[in-house]
Design an enzyme around this catalytic site. Structure first.
Site: not given
Length: 286
Positions: A245-248
Site C-alpha cells: 500500500i504505497p504510502c511512500h
C-alpha cells in the site's frame, strides 16, 4: 532465477541503496568503482547486477534520490490518481508489474483488535533492508522495515496494531507472497485491517501507479472528504502494509517528501527505485 540468487540480489541491492543514499545525504558523489568495492564485486558485475534489478545504472539511479526529482514527479504525475480511480482501478492497483488483490475486515472485526485472528510473521530480505512481513491465511496484513529502526521496535509497532491477535512465527507460509511482492512476478493478496476511513484512504493509495506520486489533499478530494486532509495524513501514516500500500507515494503539496514511518531514507529509496524501474528503457531480447 533460483531462491539463492534472489536472496543474494536482495542483499546486494539493499546494501547498495543504503550506501548511495547515505553518501548523497552527506554531500558525496558515489563512484561505480567505490560502490563495487564496498559490495565485494567487480565494477562490471556490480553494474550488471544493479541494472538488472533496478532497471538503470547506479549513476542514473542517484538522480532519482534528489528533492528536485520528487518535485518533478509531483508536478508531472500526481494527477493520475483521479484518472486511475475513474478508470476503475480502485480495489486493485498496479504495483511494479504486480497486481495486488485485497479484502478488508468488517468494522466489527476491526473493533475487536484482531481477537480470534491468527497472524503469521517472518523476517525477509528486501531491496530496502530487513522487512518484517505479517499475514493471515487470506493475505499480507503488515509490512515494516528495519533499515532505520531496531528490529524489536518494528515488531512491537506492528503487533500492537492488533493487540488481541495470536502471532505465530512462520516465514515459510508467507514466503511465496513476499517473493512475488518484491520480485513483481505474481500476485500478492492483501488483508487490510483498519477502520473504514483508513481503508478508503489505503484504497486510494493503491490506485497510484508505480513511479507516480500524489498529495494528501488529492487523496482527500478523491475519497469525497476534501476538508479531511489532516485525517488523510494520519491514515496514510497508519498504513500497516508499507510499500504494497504505497504510502511512500504521498508527498506534501510543495513537493517535499515529508516524513515516513520507517525512516525518510527508506521512502527516498522506494521512490527512486520505482521511478528508475518505471522510466528504464527495456533491454532488447534480440
Amino acid at each position: 532465477m533460483n531462491d539463492q540468487s534472489q536472496s543474494y540480489h536482495y542483499r546486494v541491492i539493499a546494501r547498495a541503496l543504503a550506501e548511495i543514499d547515505a553518501m548523497q545525504a552527506g554531500g558525496q558523489a558515489p563512484t561505480l568503482d567505490g560502490l563495487a568495492a564496498r559490495m565485494g564485486m567487480s565494477p562490471a558485475h556490480f553494474q550488471r547486477t544493479f541494472s538488472q534489478w533496478v532497471g538503470v545504472s547506479p549513476k542514473r539511479y542517484q538522480q532519482y534520490l534528489t528533492l528536485d526529482h520528487a518535485r518533478h514527479l509531483l508536478a508531472e504525475r500526481h494527477s493520475v490518481l483521479e484518472a486511475s480511480l475513474a478508470s476503475g482501478l480502485s480495489g486493485t492497483g498496479r504495483l511494479h508489474d504486480l497486481f495486488v488483490k485485497w479484502e478488508a475486515m468488517t468494522p466489527g472485526e476491526f473493533a475487536r483488535g484482531g481477537e480470534g485472528l491468527t497472524i503469521y510473521w517472518g523476517w525477509f530480505e528486501s531491496p530496502f533492508g530487513p522487512a518484517l512481513v505479517m499475514g493471515t491465511d487470506r493475505g499480507i496484513c503488515g509490512m515494516g522495515f528495519a533499515a532505520e529502526q531496531d528490529e524489536a521496535e518494528v515488531m512491537t509497532d506492528l503487533m500492537r496494531r492488533w493487540p488481541r491477535a495470536d502471532f505465530v512465527e512462520d516465514p515459510m507460509m508467507l514466503r511465496p507472497w513476499v517473493l512475488d511482492a518484491f520480485g513483481a512476478s505474481g500476485s500478492a493478496p492483501l488483508y487490510l485491517i483498519g477502520a473504514p476511513f483508513q481503508i478508503k484512504v489505503w484504497e486510494a493509495l493503491l490506485a497510484v501507479p508505480s513511479g507516480h506520486v500524489t498529495t494528501y489533499s488529492d487523496i482527500a478530494r478523491v475519497i469525497g472528504h476534501p476538508a479531511a486532509v489532516r485525517a488523510v495524513g494520519t491514515a496514510v501514516g497508519r498504513n500497516p502494509v508499507s510499500f504494497l500500500i504505497p504510502c511512500h507515494r504521498a508527498l506534501r503539496k510543495s513537493g517535499a517528501l515529508g516524513g515516513y514511518h520507517w525512516g525518510l531514507p527508506v521512502k527516498r529509496a522506494m521512490l527512486a527505485w520505482e521511478a528508475a524501474r518505471t522510466e528504464a528503457v527495456p533491454v532488447s531480447q534480440t
